[in-house]
Design a protein around this motif. Structure first.
Motif, PDB file in Angstrom:
ATOM      1  N   ALA A   4     -33.252  16.455   1.723  1.00 23.80           N
ATOM      2  CA  ALA A   4     -34.088  15.351   1.250  1.00 23.80           C
ATOM      3  C   ALA A   4     -34.101  14.202   2.256  1.00 23.80           C
ATOM      4  O   ALA A   4     -35.140  13.581   2.482  1.00 23.80           O
ATOM      5  CB  ALA A   4     -33.593  14.864  -0.108  1.00 23.80           C
ATOM      6  N   CYS A   5     -32.952  13.939   2.874  1.00 27.69           N
ATOM      7  CA  CYS A   5     -32.883  12.880   3.896  1.00 27.69           C
ATOM      8  C   CYS A   5     -33.674  13.274   5.133  1.00 27.69           C
ATOM      9  O   CYS A   5     -34.359  12.443   5.730  1.00 27.69           O
ATOM     10  CB  CYS A   5     -31.430  12.579   4.252  1.00 27.69           C
ATOM     11  N   ARG A   6     -33.600  14.534   5.501  1.00 28.60           N
ATOM     12  CA  ARG A   6     -34.347  15.018   6.669  1.00 28.60           C
ATOM     13  C   ARG A   6     -35.846  14.874   6.454  1.00 28.60           C
ATOM     14  O   ARG A   6     -36.603  14.536   7.363  1.00 28.60           O
ATOM     15  CB  ARG A   6     -33.994  16.475   6.965  1.00 28.60           C
ATOM     16  N   LEU A   7     -36.291  15.112   5.236  1.00 25.23           N
ATOM     17  CA  LEU A   7     -37.716  15.059   4.912  1.00 25.23           C
ATOM     18  C   LEU A   7     -38.183  13.666   4.491  1.00 25.23           C
ATOM     19  O   LEU A   7     -39.375  13.448   4.265  1.00 25.23           O
ATOM     20  CB  LEU A   7     -38.033  16.067   3.808  1.00 25.23           C
ATOM     21  N   GLY A   8     -37.248  12.734   4.352  1.00 26.11           N
ATOM     22  CA  GLY A   8     -37.620  11.384   3.954  1.00 26.11           C
ATOM     23  C   GLY A   8     -38.028  11.261   2.502  1.00 26.11           C
ATOM     24  O   GLY A   8     -38.830  10.401   2.143  1.00 26.11           O
ATOM     25  N   LYS A   9     -37.467  12.064   1.635  1.00 25.33           N
ATOM     26  CA  LYS A   9     -37.799  12.067   0.198  1.00 25.33           C
ATOM     27  C   LYS A   9     -37.045  10.944  -0.503  1.00 25.33           C
ATOM     28  O   LYS A   9     -36.028  11.167  -1.154  1.00 25.33           O
ATOM     29  CB  LYS A   9     -37.441  13.419  -0.430  1.00 25.33           C
ATOM     30  N   TYR A  10     -37.567   9.742  -0.365  1.00 25.05           N
ATOM     31  CA  TYR A  10     -36.890   8.545  -0.850  1.00 25.05           C
ATOM     32  C   TYR A  10     -36.525   8.623  -2.328  1.00 25.05           C
ATOM     33  O   TYR A  10     -35.380   8.365  -2.708  1.00 25.05           O
ATOM     34  CB  TYR A  10     -37.759   7.313  -0.587  1.00 25.05           C
ATOM     35  N   GLU A  11     -37.465   8.942  -3.175  1.00 21.82           N
ATOM     36  CA  GLU A  11     -37.209   8.950  -4.622  1.00 21.82           C
ATOM     37  C   GLU A  11     -36.168   9.989  -5.001  1.00 21.82           C
ATOM     38  O   GLU A  11     -35.333   9.759  -5.870  1.00 21.82           O
ATOM     39  CB  GLU A  11     -38.511   9.156  -5.410  1.00 21.82           C
ATOM     40  N   GLU A  12     -36.220  11.142  -4.359  1.00 26.03           N
ATOM     41  CA  GLU A  12     -35.234  12.197  -4.622  1.00 26.03           C
ATOM     42  C   GLU A  12     -33.832  11.733  -4.218  1.00 26.03           C
ATOM     43  O   GLU A  12     -32.867  11.915  -4.953  1.00 26.03           O
ATOM     44  CB  GLU A  12     -35.590  13.485  -3.872  1.00 26.03           C
TER      45      GLU A  12
ATOM     46  N   ALA B 248     -36.706   5.109   7.866  1.00 29.89           N
ATOM     47  CA  ALA B 248     -36.097   3.789   7.704  1.00 29.89           C
ATOM     48  C   ALA B 248     -35.844   3.430   6.240  1.00 29.89           C
ATOM     49  O   ALA B 248     -34.811   2.842   5.915  1.00 29.89           O
ATOM     50  CB  ALA B 248     -36.985   2.716   8.346  1.00 29.89           C
ATOM     51  N   GLN B 249     -36.762   3.774   5.362  1.00 24.74           N
ATOM     52  CA  GLN B 249     -36.588   3.429   3.944  1.00 24.74           C
ATOM     53  C   GLN B 249     -35.367   4.135   3.356  1.00 24.74           C
ATOM     54  O   GLN B 249     -34.588   3.546   2.608  1.00 24.74           O
ATOM     55  CB  GLN B 249     -37.854   3.799   3.160  1.00 24.74           C
ATOM     56  N   VAL B 250     -35.186   5.389   3.718  1.00 26.56           N
ATOM     57  CA  VAL B 250     -34.025   6.148   3.248  1.00 26.56           C
ATOM     58  C   VAL B 250     -32.751   5.576   3.855  1.00 26.56           C
ATOM     59  O   VAL B 250     -31.730   5.454   3.176  1.00 26.56           O
ATOM     60  CB  VAL B 250     -34.179   7.657   3.547  1.00 26.56           C
ATOM     61  N   VAL B 251     -32.809   5.210   5.127  1.00 26.62           N
ATOM     62  CA  VAL B 251     -31.647   4.604   5.796  1.00 26.62           C
ATOM     63  C   VAL B 251     -31.222   3.336   5.058  1.00 26.62           C
ATOM     64  O   VAL B 251     -30.042   3.131   4.771  1.00 26.62           O
ATOM     65  CB  VAL B 251     -31.950   4.313   7.279  1.00 26.62           C
TER      66      VAL B 251
ATOM     67  N   MET C  33     -40.878  18.397  -6.900  1.00 21.82           N
ATOM     68  CA  MET C  33     -40.034  19.552  -6.619  1.00 21.82           C
ATOM     69  C   MET C  33     -38.681  19.077  -6.107  1.00 21.82           C
ATOM     70  O   MET C  33     -38.602  18.296  -5.170  1.00 21.82           O
ATOM     71  CB  MET C  33     -40.716  20.435  -5.570  1.00 21.82           C
ATOM     72  N   HIS C  34     -37.628  19.555  -6.714  1.00 20.57           N
ATOM     73  CA  HIS C  34     -36.273  19.200  -6.281  1.00 20.57           C
ATOM     74  C   HIS C  34     -35.775  20.216  -5.265  1.00 20.57           C
ATOM     75  O   HIS C  34     -35.958  21.418  -5.420  1.00 20.57           O
ATOM     76  CB  HIS C  34     -35.309  19.166  -7.474  1.00 20.57           C
ATOM     77  N   LEU C  35     -35.164  19.702  -4.240  1.00 22.06           N
ATOM     78  CA  LEU C  35     -34.551  20.566  -3.244  1.00 22.06           C
ATOM     79  C   LEU C  35     -33.157  20.933  -3.723  1.00 22.06           C
ATOM     80  O   LEU C  35     -32.430  20.083  -4.209  1.00 22.06           O
ATOM     81  CB  LEU C  35     -34.476  19.828  -1.903  1.00 22.06           C
ATOM     82  N   VAL C  36     -32.789  22.194  -3.593  1.00 24.64           N
ATOM     83  CA  VAL C  36     -31.503  22.637  -4.130  1.00 24.64           C
ATOM     84  C   VAL C  36     -30.710  23.413  -3.103  1.00 24.64           C
ATOM     85  O   VAL C  36     -31.255  24.035  -2.209  1.00 24.64           O
ATOM     86  CB  VAL C  36     -31.685  23.509  -5.402  1.00 24.64           C
TER      87      VAL C  36
END
Length: 196
Positions: free
Chosen positions: A15-23, A55-58, A1-4
């Motif tokens: 997406a950053c708040r939720l840690g959605k790395y791939e997104e 951390a992964q997203v960072v 699911m994409h966040l829009v």
């Protein structure tokens, strides 16, 4: 699911708040300008990911060129949020990539002020090990990190600051030295043993 967003574009902040790395990765790779997008109070994707503890997203955002020392409307940086919440791994990542350990918010607080007041010792260790750290900077009230650690009665934080050479004689705007900010006997003993 994409966040829009309302305009059907990807909401990189959520997406950053939720840690959605791939997104985050997919969208950043297709549009690197998303790294600098700010919300209505000045938060960038790196600020959000750091505050949320992802951390992964960072790492991803830094690797793509995110501005390490960007500040939101309150003057808070990614390093301040990570230190305040004791996301010590992120504190280390940010410092290793060149984040300013002495960056001050609108109240003059540094990441060390934030970590010391909450006794986030693991984050404090990363900051204090950086040879660029000025541990005796004063905030807008004249308080050093040691003042705040004393005031909040954070014994381990006080001990760590003293071990790293924090000055015990700096006077704040209320004309108080750190010792006068605490009623804790253990903290008072720690400081007076240094001053003898």
């Amino acid at each position: 699911m994409h966040l829009v967003n309302d305009d059907n574009t990807f909401n990189i902040h959520e997406a950053c708040r939720l840690g959605k790395y791939e997104e985050v990765k997919t969208r950043i790779l297709s549009n690197n300008r998303l790294l600098t997008t700010r919300d209505d109070v000045g938060w960038t994707p790196l600020l959000i990911a750091s505050s949320a503890g992802h951390a992964q997203v960072v790492r991803l955002l830094i690797g793509r060129g995110a501005h390490l020392n960007a500040q939101n409307d309150g003057g808070h940086s990614a390093l301040q949020y990570a230190a305040s919440k004791d996301h010590h791994e992120i504190v280390s990542i940010l410092i290793m990539n060149g984040a300013d350990v002495n960056i001050q918010d609108k109240y003059g607080a540094t990441p060390l002020h934030r970590a010391a007041s909450k006794e986030n010792v693991r984050s404090m260790n990363h900051i204090l090990q950086c040879n660029m750290c000025s541990m005796n900077l004063q905030d807008s009230e004249g308080n050093t990190p040691l003042h705040l650690a004393c005031e909040e009665e954070r014994t381990a934080a006080v001990q760590l600051l003293i071990e790293h050479g924090a000055f015990t004689n700096i006077v704040n705007k209320a004309q108080k030295i750190p010792l006068q900010m605490s009623s804790s006997q253990s903290i008072r003993r720690l400081i007076t043993s240094i001053d003898l």
